[in-house]
Design an enzyme around this catalytic site. Sequence first.
Site, PDB file in Angstrom:
ATOM      1  N   LYS A  54       0.292  -7.162  -7.701  1.00  0.00           N
ATOM      2  CA  LYS A  54      -1.262  -7.858  -7.037  1.00  0.00           C
ATOM      3  C   LYS A  54      -2.338  -7.306  -8.480  1.00  0.00           C
ATOM      4  CE  LYS A  54      -0.864  -6.909  -2.497  1.00  0.00           C
ATOM      5  NZ  LYS A  54      -0.861  -5.795  -1.381  1.00  0.00           N
ATOM      6  N   GLN A 100      -3.101  -0.153   0.129  1.00  0.00           N
ATOM      7  CA  GLN A 100      -1.875  -0.740   0.748  1.00  0.00           C
ATOM      8  C   GLN A 100      -0.558  -0.379   1.912  1.00  0.00           C
ATOM      9  OE1 GLN A 100      -0.074  -2.873  -1.401  1.00  0.00           O
ATOM     10  NE2 GLN A 100       1.604  -2.942   0.002  1.00  0.00           N
ATOM     11  N   ASP A 123      -7.862  -7.830   3.140  1.00  0.00           N
ATOM     12  CA  ASP A 123      -6.791  -7.768   3.038  1.00  0.00           C
ATOM     13  C   ASP A 123      -7.062  -8.839   4.548  1.00  0.00           C
ATOM     14  OD1 ASP A 123      -4.046  -7.859   2.123  1.00  0.00           O
ATOM     15  OD2 ASP A 123      -4.101  -5.628   3.118  1.00  0.00           O
TER      16      ASP A 123
END
Length: 299
Positions: A54, A100, A123
């Site tokens: 990422k 994460q 997200d």
Amino acid sequence: MTAQRLDGRKLAKTIENDLAPKVAALTREIGRPPRLVVVLVGDVAASASYVKSKAAAAKRVGITADVFSIQESTTTAELVSTVEAIGRDEHGPADGILVQLPLPDHVDARAVLDAVPPDRDVDGFHPVNAGLLSQGRPHFIPCTAAGVQKMLLDAGVKTRGKHAVIVGRSDIVGKPLALLLASRGPGGDATVSVCHSHTSNLKEVTQQADILIAAVGIPQLITADMVKPGAVVIDVGINRISDGGTSRLVGDVDYDPVADVAEAVSPVPGGVGPLTVAMLLENTFSAAKERKKRSFMAE
Ligand code: NDP
């Protein structure tokens, strides 16, 4: 039939190439690059590798990505307070914030994700963003679900009136994807069935799918006899298996035999994974752009 291979890497590259000049223009306007802050807890190898890819993708398009590495032994309260501090820009401007997953078992992941301000929740996991998506007025859409829809749109797969079967009902993939495919408009208007571990006769349901999406986490669960001839099959799964002393990544779909019956199949690796990252970059760019708009209106 040999199915079309839905190449996520190629599409992700196109998305990056489109995004880079927009990021450059925004960087000139706000006097700094958009910035993504990633919170990484513990030392799970797979998580570290996802975060690395990422960050590398962000760099390619001109977005700064900073990783906060936090020890596995951290508590829920410590993590919540770290995320809140990042959200108040105490560690520099954070346009997008990503925690994460998975978090260690002793941490209340829900509490940590809820601490991400909804307007930086790139997200799309905050309940505000999940609620907006469920009401058909999405703001930040979870990246994997958005990536699957993008892949279908790019391949010209018609969703309107089609039966889409999603195997998996997680908050991060299955559920948001069901909402997207059932939403009104392009890439939506499908009739959606959602299967899970309590679905009886899974095969009977998957055989009815015009579009079959596997998001389970069981290697090669979807076999050729579960697929309707001519269906489009999207494999979200990422599973590491050992194979004669070496390990390799496979999806939830038994690719080669399924490709003999399906019209199109996405591979693993090189399918949905790169698109998940590309959607994260788009969300981060949007978050930075919206922030600029908010600060302009506040002036
Ligand atoms: P979860 O473990 O959160 O959810 C898995 C889902 O599969 C659950 O809804 C579960 O049902 C269902 N399930 C489990 N066993 C069966 C079965 N035998 N038959 C039917 N359904 C079953 O996983 P995630 O949604 O987080 O991830 C799914 C997969 O996608 C994983 O391999 C993950 O690594 C991958 N992934 C890939 C991404 C990418 O970018 N390509 C991004 C995110 C995830 P129940 O709810 O009843 O437990």
